[in-house]
Enzyme design. Structure first.
Site, PDB file in Angstrom:
ATOM      1  N   CYS A  46     -24.065  51.429  -2.701  1.00  8.69           N
ATOM      2  CA  CYS A  46     -24.009  49.998  -2.988  1.00  8.69           C
ATOM      3  C   CYS A  46     -22.709  49.717  -3.738  1.00  8.69           C
ATOM      4  O   CYS A  46     -22.397  50.384  -4.729  1.00  8.69           O
ATOM      5  CB  CYS A  46     -25.213  49.594  -3.835  1.00  8.69           C
ATOM      6  SG  CYS A  46     -25.158  47.876  -4.400  1.00  8.69           S
ATOM      7  N   CYS A  49     -23.650  48.478  -7.607  1.00 10.71           N
ATOM      8  CA  CYS A  49     -24.230  49.362  -8.637  1.00 10.71           C
ATOM      9  C   CYS A  49     -24.053  50.850  -8.365  1.00 10.71           C
ATOM     10  O   CYS A  49     -24.487  51.671  -9.163  1.00 10.71           O
ATOM     11  CB  CYS A  49     -25.706  49.043  -8.833  1.00 10.71           C
ATOM     12  SG  CYS A  49     -26.750  49.575  -7.456  1.00 10.71           S
ATOM     13  N   CYS A  95     -30.142  46.180  -1.767  1.00 14.98           N
ATOM     14  CA  CYS A  95     -30.123  47.384  -2.591  1.00 14.98           C
ATOM     15  C   CYS A  95     -31.418  47.438  -3.403  1.00 14.98           C
ATOM     16  O   CYS A  95     -31.787  46.454  -4.050  1.00 14.98           O
ATOM     17  CB  CYS A  95     -28.912  47.377  -3.514  1.00 14.98           C
ATOM     18  SG  CYS A  95     -28.894  48.758  -4.687  1.00 14.98           S
ATOM     19  N   CYS A  98     -30.195  47.068  -7.452  1.00 12.67           N
ATOM     20  CA  CYS A  98     -29.617  45.852  -8.054  1.00 12.67           C
ATOM     21  C   CYS A  98     -29.870  44.584  -7.249  1.00 12.67           C
ATOM     22  O   CYS A  98     -29.473  43.508  -7.662  1.00 12.67           O
ATOM     23  CB  CYS A  98     -28.120  46.040  -8.279  1.00 12.67           C
ATOM     24  SG  CYS A  98     -27.130  45.960  -6.771  1.00 12.67           S
ATOM     25  N   CYS A 118     -28.146  47.331  10.035  1.00  7.43           N
ATOM     26  CA  CYS A 118     -26.870  46.660  10.297  1.00  7.43           C
ATOM     27  C   CYS A 118     -26.340  46.165   8.948  1.00  7.43           C
ATOM     28  O   CYS A 118     -26.900  45.246   8.355  1.00  7.43           O
ATOM     29  CB  CYS A 118     -27.131  45.513  11.262  1.00  7.43           C
ATOM     30  SG  CYS A 118     -25.681  44.627  11.783  1.00  7.43           S
TER      31      CYS A 118
END
Length: 137
Positions: A46, A49, A95, A98, A118
């Site tokens: 991510c 984070c 995510c 976060c 995707c």
């Protein structure tokens, strides 16, 4: 969910496109993402984070214009939300740590899962397995 930086902090840290995608549930134009054609071995994290999300060995070319994966690193890495925007029924992926918007998952991927995650390049950072280099989408 982990403590997330404020919108003001994220606007300083992220590019305009990265903020739009991760915080405003935006979508980058197809075939423009920096990580679309990345073929190196490593882990996609991510961007907000740094939570590990996908291994490179689960990435494949779906032809859709965004990086595609058939499986996340763990069930906890991804949060799934029903998305009825734009007159469609989809499943948004965020995510799991976060809550940053990543993209969508579709039931038209390859085996072994049959799923296509995707993902916007602008929501990802890549860590090269061999030399540790970082590449942000």
């Amino acid at each position: 969910m982990a403590n997330q930086p404020s919108a003001e902090e994220l606007k300083k840290k992220l590019s305009e496109m990265q903020f739009y995608v991760t915080q405003d549930r935006g979508t980058e134009p197809p075939f423009t993402g920096r990580l679309l054609h990345n073929k190196r071995d490593g882990v996609y994290h991510c961007l907000v984070c740094d939570t590990p999300l996908f291994h490179s060995h689960t990435k494949y070319d779906s032809g859709c214009g965004w990086p595609s994966f058939y499986q996340p690193v763990s069930e906890e890495a991804i949060r799934y939300i029903d998305d009825f925007s734009h007159g469609m029924q989809r499943v948004e992926i965020r995510c799991g740590n976060c809550d940053a918007h990543l993209g969508h998952v579709f039931p038209d991927g390859p085996q072994p899962t049959g799923e296509r995650y995707c993902v916007n390049s602008a929501s990802l950072a890549f860590s090269d397995e061999k030399n540790g280099d970082q590449l942000k989408g």
